[in-house]
Enzyme design. Structure first.
Site, PDB file in Angstrom:
ATOM      1  N   LYS A  20       2.879  -2.251  -7.615  1.00  0.00           N
ATOM      2  CA  LYS A  20       4.205  -2.068  -8.182  1.00  0.00           C
ATOM      3  C   LYS A  20       5.257  -2.864  -7.426  1.00  0.00           C
ATOM      4  O   LYS A  20       6.173  -3.398  -8.019  1.00  0.00           O
ATOM      5  CB  LYS A  20       4.588  -0.590  -8.165  1.00  0.00           C
ATOM      6  CG  LYS A  20       5.936  -0.295  -8.771  1.00  0.00           C
ATOM      7  CD  LYS A  20       6.016  -0.756 -10.213  1.00  0.00           C
ATOM      8  CE  LYS A  20       7.384  -0.563 -10.807  1.00  0.00           C
ATOM      9  NZ  LYS A  20       7.500  -1.184 -12.149  1.00  0.00           N
ATOM     10  N   CYS A  67       0.847  -1.190   0.000  1.00  0.00           N
ATOM     11  CA  CYS A  67       0.000   0.000   0.000  1.00  0.00           C
ATOM     12  C   CYS A  67       0.888   1.247   0.000  1.00  0.00           C
ATOM     13  O   CYS A  67       2.088   1.178   0.159  1.00  0.00           O
ATOM     14  CB  CYS A  67      -0.877   0.011   1.253  1.00  0.00           C
ATOM     15  SG  CYS A  67      -1.775  -1.512   1.505  1.00  0.00           S
ATOM     16  N   GLU A  90       9.882 -12.844 -20.220  1.00  0.00           N
ATOM     17  CA  GLU A  90       9.542 -11.462 -19.854  1.00  0.00           C
ATOM     18  C   GLU A  90       8.404 -10.948 -20.728  1.00  0.00           C
ATOM     19  O   GLU A  90       7.473 -10.305 -20.240  1.00  0.00           O
ATOM     20  CB  GLU A  90      10.786 -10.586 -19.982  1.00  0.00           C
ATOM     21  CG  GLU A  90      10.558  -9.106 -19.770  1.00  0.00           C
ATOM     22  CD  GLU A  90       9.980  -8.769 -18.405  1.00  0.00           C
ATOM     23  OE1 GLU A  90       9.955  -9.643 -17.519  1.00  0.00           O
ATOM     24  OE2 GLU A  90       9.515  -7.624 -18.233  1.00  0.00           O
ATOM     25  N   TRP A 125      -3.687  -1.881  -1.354  1.00  0.00           N
ATOM     26  CA  TRP A 125      -3.653  -3.133  -2.118  1.00  0.00           C
ATOM     27  C   TRP A 125      -4.072  -4.187  -1.117  1.00  0.00           C
ATOM     28  O   TRP A 125      -3.336  -4.505  -0.186  1.00  0.00           O
ATOM     29  CB  TRP A 125      -2.249  -3.411  -2.663  1.00  0.00           C
ATOM     30  CG  TRP A 125      -2.175  -4.629  -3.531  1.00  0.00           C
ATOM     31  CD1 TRP A 125      -2.690  -4.796  -4.792  1.00  0.00           C
ATOM     32  CD2 TRP A 125      -1.577  -5.888  -3.204  1.00  0.00           C
ATOM     33  NE1 TRP A 125      -2.421  -6.050  -5.278  1.00  0.00           N
ATOM     34  CE2 TRP A 125      -1.742  -6.749  -4.324  1.00  0.00           C
ATOM     35  CE3 TRP A 125      -0.898  -6.365  -2.106  1.00  0.00           C
ATOM     36  CZ2 TRP A 125      -1.258  -8.052  -4.345  1.00  0.00           C
ATOM     37  CZ3 TRP A 125      -0.410  -7.674  -2.126  1.00  0.00           C
ATOM     38  CH2 TRP A 125      -0.607  -8.498  -3.233  1.00  0.00           C
ATOM     39  N   HIS A 133       7.861 -30.727 -26.177  1.00  0.00           N
ATOM     40  CA  HIS A 133       7.653 -31.700 -25.074  1.00  0.00           C
ATOM     41  C   HIS A 133       6.352 -31.404 -24.338  1.00  0.00           C
ATOM     42  O   HIS A 133       6.310 -31.399 -23.109  1.00  0.00           O
ATOM     43  CB  HIS A 133       8.865 -31.658 -24.140  1.00  0.00           C
ATOM     44  CG  HIS A 133      10.147 -31.908 -24.844  1.00  0.00           C
ATOM     45  ND1 HIS A 133      10.573 -33.158 -25.211  1.00  0.00           N
ATOM     46  CD2 HIS A 133      11.076 -31.049 -25.341  1.00  0.00           C
ATOM     47  CE1 HIS A 133      11.712 -33.084 -25.855  1.00  0.00           C
ATOM     48  NE2 HIS A 133      12.053 -31.807 -25.945  1.00  0.00           N
ATOM     49  N   LYS A 157       4.707  -9.643 -19.344  1.00  0.00           N
ATOM     50  CA  LYS A 157       4.145  -8.329 -19.678  1.00  0.00           C
ATOM     51  C   LYS A 157       2.709  -8.477 -20.189  1.00  0.00           C
ATOM     52  O   LYS A 157       1.804  -7.771 -19.765  1.00  0.00           O
ATOM     53  CB  LYS A 157       4.999  -7.641 -20.753  1.00  0.00           C
ATOM     54  CG  LYS A 157       6.355  -7.198 -20.297  1.00  0.00           C
ATOM     55  CD  LYS A 157       6.383  -5.976 -19.408  1.00  0.00           C
ATOM     56  CE  LYS A 157       6.269  -6.241 -17.959  1.00  0.00           C
ATOM     57  NZ  LYS A 157       7.315  -6.881 -17.234  1.00  0.00           N
ATOM     58  N   ASN A 193       0.512  -0.218   6.319  1.00  0.00           N
ATOM     59  CA  ASN A 193       0.994  -1.016   5.189  1.00  0.00           C
ATOM     60  C   ASN A 193       1.692  -2.222   5.789  1.00  0.00           C
ATOM     61  O   ASN A 193       2.639  -2.068   6.561  1.00  0.00           O
ATOM     62  CB  ASN A 193       1.976  -0.200   4.333  1.00  0.00           C
ATOM     63  CG  ASN A 193       2.527  -1.036   3.183  1.00  0.00           C
ATOM     64  OD1 ASN A 193       1.938  -2.049   2.811  1.00  0.00           O
ATOM     65  ND2 ASN A 193       3.665  -0.621   2.647  1.00  0.00           N
ATOM     66  N   GLY A 194       1.215  -3.422   5.469  1.00  0.00           N
ATOM     67  CA  GLY A 194       1.846  -4.630   6.006  1.00  0.00           C
ATOM     68  C   GLY A 194       0.793  -5.671   6.330  1.00  0.00           C
ATOM     69  O   GLY A 194      -0.376  -5.531   5.979  1.00  0.00           O
ATOM     70  N   ARG A 231       1.501   1.798  -5.955  1.00  0.00           N
ATOM     71  CA  ARG A 231       1.748   0.821  -4.892  1.00  0.00           C
ATOM     72  C   ARG A 231       0.482   0.048  -4.513  1.00  0.00           C
ATOM     73  O   ARG A 231       0.546  -0.944  -3.796  1.00  0.00           O
ATOM     74  CB  ARG A 231       2.302   1.517  -3.647  1.00  0.00           C
ATOM     75  CG  ARG A 231       3.591   2.287  -3.877  1.00  0.00           C
ATOM     76  CD  ARG A 231       3.978   3.054  -2.637  1.00  0.00           C
ATOM     77  NE  ARG A 231       4.271   2.146  -1.544  1.00  0.00           N
ATOM     78  CZ  ARG A 231       5.472   1.629  -1.319  1.00  0.00           C
ATOM     79  NH1 ARG A 231       6.481   1.933  -2.120  1.00  0.00           N
ATOM     80  NH2 ARG A 231       5.679   0.807  -0.316  1.00  0.00           N
ATOM     81  N   GLU A 268       0.268  -9.570 -17.336  1.00  0.00           N
ATOM     82  CA  GLU A 268      -0.038  -8.691 -16.197  1.00  0.00           C
ATOM     83  C   GLU A 268      -0.778  -7.428 -16.604  1.00  0.00           C
ATOM     84  O   GLU A 268      -1.428  -6.821 -15.754  1.00  0.00           O
ATOM     85  CB  GLU A 268       1.222  -8.358 -15.407  1.00  0.00           C
ATOM     86  CG  GLU A 268       2.263  -7.552 -16.126  1.00  0.00           C
ATOM     87  CD  GLU A 268       3.425  -7.218 -15.199  1.00  0.00           C
ATOM     88  OE1 GLU A 268       3.224  -6.970 -14.006  1.00  0.00           O
ATOM     89  OE2 GLU A 268       4.561  -7.212 -15.694  1.00  0.00           O
TER      90      GLU A 268
HETATM   91  C1  AGP Z   1       7.011  -6.936 -13.406  1.00  0.00           C
HETATM   92  O1  AGP Z   1       6.395  -6.285 -14.506  1.00  0.00           O
HETATM   93  C2  AGP Z   1       6.097  -7.030 -12.226  1.00  0.00           C
HETATM   94  N1  AGP Z   1       5.561  -5.780 -11.857  1.00  0.00           N
HETATM   95  C3  AGP Z   1       6.694  -7.825 -11.091  1.00  0.00           C
HETATM   96  O2  AGP Z   1       6.965  -9.120 -11.571  1.00  0.00           O
HETATM   97  C4  AGP Z   1       8.015  -7.289 -10.484  1.00  0.00           C
HETATM   98  O3  AGP Z   1       9.074  -7.445 -11.396  1.00  0.00           O
HETATM   99  C5  AGP Z   1       8.322  -8.118  -9.233  1.00  0.00           C
HETATM  100  O4  AGP Z   1       7.278  -7.918  -8.299  1.00  0.00           O
HETATM  101  C6  AGP Z   1       9.666  -7.768  -8.578  1.00  0.00           C
HETATM  102  O5  AGP Z   1       9.645  -6.427  -8.163  1.00  0.00           O
HETATM  103  P1  AGP Z   1      11.066  -5.750  -7.752  1.00  0.00           P
HETATM  104  O6  AGP Z   1      11.937  -5.785  -8.952  1.00  0.00           O
HETATM  105  O7  AGP Z   1      10.701  -4.374  -7.322  1.00  0.00           O
HETATM  106  O8  AGP Z   1      11.630  -6.583  -6.622  1.00  0.00           O
END
Ligand code: AGP
Length: 620
Positions: free
Chosen positions: A615, A2, A493, A74, A516, A497, A100-101, A27, A500
């Protein structure tokens, strides 16, 4: 995770709180709220949905005051709802706080508080903290403490925190002490901004930009007591601390959209510059190597390293996989990349000549933080490749390398990935040149690296073409991303993308691996994205592509300029500049980033704030 903001000073606080929450929305953005304290009254405006919803509430019913807190959520415990939105109230309103936590023993505490007569309004763990602090506050008053004294509030918070298990970043208001803001940290980041007769608080430095550049990073087990004129930091075990003031080097330009429609697109187009930044001051032409100021390990220690473990999550893990390949190719050091969430519990055998690198954009990912704490506990040199200066992982690691990519606000990581790859390549060069790599070989690599900002700039020229192609594939619901060697991590990667930000199912595989099993998925409704630049294994990947085509699967190829064969095989081809194999992820990822961006737009998704995500994941 959060976002938290707080303020005490001379300004009308609502506007700072709302703007700060807007800057922290990356966040978390399930719900939001603010609380403002004035003359013994605390007003709250909170609602599920975006910060703009709360801003609308405040516009309809303004609240005035110069002390306040705010939160953008979040969800971890309790569904997204107006009631579960923060701030939360303790007892009869004497305490109001944001959190936050995750409080792991909240059910036990809740039962105990209910037995004491507390009535809960929400299903969150946070409400437990509010009632607990209010209970402790009243206990202090029973002992004769002054209910209007900040020291009584501090004591109540200290006693309550000793009963919590889990993580917290807290900002707390007390109704009877209107010009006081108390904040506390264990596991969730908090930054204090120092102004002229005013103090700011936020989960990271972004909301402070434009208000102050002097900050203090709160450490775990510390409480800060803020008024307009004073800042006091108290460590749970070590008592009063002298605030360590840092200067942040961010400007408002770092956080605005710069004319782009979304932060993600802005950050994709920043990559020629951020790749340049990742090399700045690090390429040593005289010694044909790279150099880093923050490794904090001497050459002899580094030469004794006989194994490297890279650890991270998500995109950072993908960058780590490129790192594994390039460290082994250049430095010949056995390297593996571990998911941090696995490494923290797997307890693999590691000698003390194993070096650990945490790879993390935010520097706050809970699993990555826990993994390096576990490695440090066992005596391993633990370093971080990180983008956020002063973040928890950056501060707890024994040393490290900053990305210098600037704030990455789009939830989908883009520029951080290419900067992480750039840093890992330079690290491989550095480790190789202190072992066996020749001067000319080092020079060649340096020259190839220097060309990369312009190569990535050229790769970005595919933007219009990718936007057109995206419209053709936007309605498909399953994709395969296939690549080999350095292009396998890139395939992973690209698939992440797409998943997500467009919520479309996509899987990345080593291209040969799809024979396979996954090839059973192939039909005319399952496009395959082949990352297939020139290289010594190109003919093999062509065979894999033909195996897909033979089963009617549509194919999009990411190929090298000059490849005059691919157009006859793939349904669509996106060309990128031809570069050395180890550099290919830096250019082939660009069309994949753009493809996911435009498919998400075609599908009406919120590119910068995709559902269910945040994020940085600062909870387990
Ligand atoms: C990547 O697009 C995502 N937002 C997520 O996988 C991110 O890379 C992951 O949570 C790791 O975050 P960080 O690099 O801040 O540790």
């Amino acid at each position: 995770m959060c976002g938290i903001v707080g303020y005490v000073g001379h300004r009308q606080v609502s506007s700072f709180l709302l703007e700060g929450l807007r800057r922290l929305e990356y966040r978390g953005y399930d719900s939001a709220g603010i609380a403002v304290s004035r003359d013994g009254d605390i007003q709250i405006r909170k609602k599920s949905g975006r910060v703009s919803e709360v801003a609308r509430l405040v516009e309809q019913k303004p609240i005035h005051g110069t002390t306040g807190i705010g939160h953008t959520r979040w969800a971890t415990h309790g569904v997204t709802s107006d009631t579960n939105s923060h701030p939360h109230i303790g007892g009869n309103g004497q305490v109001v706080l944001v959190h936050n936590g995750v409080i792991e023993n909240y059910t036990t505490l809740k039962t105990h508080l209910q037995e004491l007569g507390y009535v809960f309004q929400t299903t969150t763990d946070t409400e437990v903290i509010a009632h607990l602090i209010e209970f402790c506050f009243n206990e202090q008053i029973k002992l004769g403490d002054d209910p209007t004294a900040p020291s009584t509030c501090v004591k109540a918070v200290e006693v309550a925190l000793t009963q919590l298990k889990g993580t917290y970043g807290l900002a707390i208001l007390f109704q009877d002490v209107p010009d006081l803001l108390i904040t506390a940290r264990l596991g969730s980041p908090l930054v204090i901004g120092i102004g002229d007769k005013e103090h700011f608080l936020a989960s990271d430095a972004t909301p402070l930009i434009g208000y102050t550049d002097e900050v203090v990073y709160l450490a775990d087990r510390e409480i800060a007591v803020l008024t307009a004129d004073s800042l006091e930091i108290i460590h749970r075990d070590d008592g009063r601390q002298t605030p360590a003031i840092h200067i942040i080097d961010k400007s408002p330009g770092d956080i605005d959209l710069g004319g782009f429609e979304h932060y993600m697109l802005k950050e994709i187009f920043e990559q020629p510059q951020t790749i340049e930044n990742a090399m700045r001051g690090r390429l040593d032409d005289d010694e044909a190597t790279a150099k880093f100021g923050g490794l904090n390990l001497d050459a002899q220690t580094l030469r004794r390293i006989d194994r490297i473990v890279l650890t991270g999550c998500g995109t950072s893990w993908h960058a780590g996989l490129v790192g594994e390949y390039v460290l082994e190719e250049f430095a010949r050091i056995p390297t593996e990349v571990e998911y941090a969430s696995e490494l923290r519990y797997r307890n693999p055998p590691m000698a003390n000549t194993t070096m650990i690198f945490a790879i993390t954009q935010s520097g706050e990912t809970a699993d990555t933080l826990a993994a390096i704490r576990e490695c440090k506990r066992k005596g391993h040199p633990t370093l971080a490749i990180c983008n956020v200066v002063g973040s928890t992982i950056a501060r707890e690691a024994d040393g490290g390398i900053y990305l210098h990519a600037g704030p990455e606000i789009g939830v989908a990581s883009t520029k951080a990935f290419t900067s992480q790859v750039m840093v890992l390549i330079q690290l491989a060069l550095f480790m190789a040149r202190m072992r066996h790599m020749s001067f000319p070989a080092g020079q060649r690599i340096i020259n190839q690296l220097k060309a990369m900002p312009s190569m990535v700039g050229k790769a970005l020229k595919c933007h219009e073409q990718v936007r057109d192609i995206s419209q053709k594939y936007a309605e498909f619901n399953n994709f395969l991303y296939l690549g080999r060697l350095y292009n396998f991590p890139t395939a992973l990667e690209g698939a992440l993308k797409l998943k997500e930000i467009s919520y479309v199912h996509a899987e990345g595989y080593p291209a040969a691996e799809m024979k396979h099993g996954p090839i059973a998925l192939v039909d005319e409704r399952t496009p395959s994205i082949f990352v297939i630049p020139q290289g010594h294994i190109y003919p093999k990947v062509i065979s894999n592509l033909e195996e897909i085509k033979a089963r009617g699967g549509p194919v999009i190829a990411i190929a090298c300029e000059g490849d005059d064969r691919i157009a006859d095989l793939a349904d669509d081809v996106i060309f990128v500049p031809s570069v050395e194999e180890y550099l290919q992820p830096l250019v082939t990822v660009i069309p994949l980033q753009l493809l996911s961006y435009h498919i998400a737009l075609c599908r009406g998704c919120n590119v910068d704030r995709p559902r269910n995500l945040a994020k940085s994941v600062t909870v387990e």
